[in-house]
Design an enzyme around this catalytic site. Sequence first.
Site, PDB file in Angstrom:
ATOM      1  N   GLY A 139      -2.251  -8.079  16.617  1.00 39.18           N
ATOM      2  CA  GLY A 139      -1.100  -8.974  16.599  1.00 39.18           C
ATOM      3  C   GLY A 139      -0.479  -9.016  15.221  1.00 39.18           C
ATOM      4  CB  CYS A 140       1.693 -11.531  13.657  1.00 44.52           C
ATOM      5  SG  CYS A 140       2.520 -11.876  12.101  1.00 44.52           S
ATOM      6  CG  PHE A 141       1.171  -7.286   9.432  1.00 42.71           C
ATOM      7  CD1 PHE A 141       2.106  -8.256   9.109  1.00 42.71           C
ATOM      8  CD2 PHE A 141       1.575  -5.954   9.406  1.00 42.71           C
ATOM      9  CE1 PHE A 141       3.410  -7.919   8.772  1.00 42.71           C
ATOM     10  CE2 PHE A 141       2.872  -5.604   9.063  1.00 42.71           C
ATOM     11  CZ  PHE A 141       3.798  -6.590   8.750  1.00 42.71           C
TER      12      PHE A 141
ATOM     13  CG  HIS B 274      -4.176 -13.855  14.057  1.00 41.65           C
ATOM     14  ND1 HIS B 274      -2.874 -13.484  13.836  1.00 41.65           N
ATOM     15  CD2 HIS B 274      -4.745 -12.852  14.759  1.00 41.65           C
ATOM     16  CE1 HIS B 274      -2.653 -12.305  14.380  1.00 41.65           C
ATOM     17  NE2 HIS B 274      -3.777 -11.905  14.954  1.00 41.65           N
TER      18      HIS B 274
END
Length: 164
Positions: free
Chosen positions: A12-14, A155
């Site tokens: 997902g989004c880093f 996250h």
Amino acid sequence: MSNTKKVYIAGGCFWGMEDLFRVRKGILETEVGYIGGENENPTYKNHPGHAEGIEITFDNSQTSFKEILDYFFRIHNPTTVDRQGNDMGTSYRSAIFYQNDEEKAVAQEMIEIVNASNKWKAKAATTLEAYTTFWPAEPEHQDYLQKHPNGYTCHFERFEEGFV
């Protein structure tokens, strides 16, 4: 002999992955970027097929590839295909970019452990992809959540205990 190693993952989004991994025991450095796609020198606006990934440099005497993967499976949902939170598309796939046969075997073992745990309601959709090139993202994406503490992330630690 150096104990320093690198691991390449995407979930997902880093931004959120980097923020959580940077403070883990044995993690020496993190960098966000693009991996596993079609073009050279990808950018945020042009990275077809690339995942938003993270390069983690770690001290193998303090943590291991397996421990890093264990945490990886705790901080993102590996059961969704091309999606994390509100982010959708192949950029947000769950992937482990293995550098050799040993890493591939450990990654496959971890996926089997995660699936057997039944902690997730579905099986992991995490792909195992051979490492190619990791392209660092633009400076504004590095350390993003440190620069923007209230920035977007999907996250978080979903399980108090790991899988192994």
